[in-house]
Design a protein around this motif. Structure first.
Motif, short mmCIF file in Angstrom:
data_model
loop_
_atom_site.label_atom_id
_atom_site.label_comp_id
_atom_site.label_asym_id
_atom_site.label_seq_id
_atom_site.Cartn_x
_atom_site.Cartn_y
_atom_site.Cartn_z
N LEU A 7 8.88 -6.34 -7.03
CA LEU A 7 9.01 -5.23 -6.09
C LEU A 7 7.67 -4.64 -5.69
O LEU A 7 7.52 -4.14 -4.58
N THR A 66 16.81 -7.61 -3.14
CA THR A 66 15.75 -6.73 -2.65
C THR A 66 15.03 -7.24 -1.41
O THR A 66 14.33 -6.48 -0.75
N GLU A 120 13.49 1.12 -7.59
CA GLU A 120 13.59 1.73 -6.26
C GLU A 120 13.56 3.25 -6.35
O GLU A 120 12.93 3.91 -5.52
N THR A 125 8.49 -0.16 -4.84
CA THR A 125 8.52 -1.26 -3.89
C THR A 125 7.24 -1.31 -3.08
O THR A 125 6.53 -0.33 -2.94
#
Length: 126
Positions: A7, A66, A120, A125
């Protein structure tokens, strides 16, 4: 490690993405240890969930959830489980004594979802 690196777009050195490995859920490990304390069983006992997963499967799942792809780079930080060949543990002795282990694929994706949601929430991210 894997969710965070993917991420954040951080490169990882992964030398064995196709090796199938097994895990045990922490709560199941605790349940198993409590069971062992009361069980009338002798000899070595292995503990793990049934089934295996590869890091490739983990990566595909994270990417599917994602949209972020892993960055694999041999010059990057070595990832956990590097150098680990495919393995699973034989839990037959424990199961013959009465313990029943879960199926890995019944909980591993839920765990990955929890890591993804937490990442998140923390805005990890790219």
């Amino acid at each position: 490690y894997y969710v965070e690196h993917i991420l954040k777009g951080l490169p990882m050195c992964v030398d064995n993405p196709g090796e199938a490995i097994t895990f045990i859920k922490s709560s199941e490990a605790g349940d198993f240890l409590a069971w062992v304390a009361c069980a009338k069983v002798t000899g070595p006992l292995n503990a793990c969930s049934h089934g295996t997963i590869t890091l490739e499967e983990v990566f595909r799942y994270i990417e599917q959830k994602t949209g972020q792809r892993p960055i694999i780079d041999i010059k990057a930080e070595p990832a956990p489980y590097n150098g680990v060949d495919a393995f699973s543990l034989d839990t037959q002795h424990a199961e013959e004594a009465g313990y029943r282990f879960s199926e890995l694929k019944d909980w591993i994706y839920e765990l990955l979802d929890a890591y993804i949601l937490e990442a998140e929430r923390l805005n990890l991210t790219v």
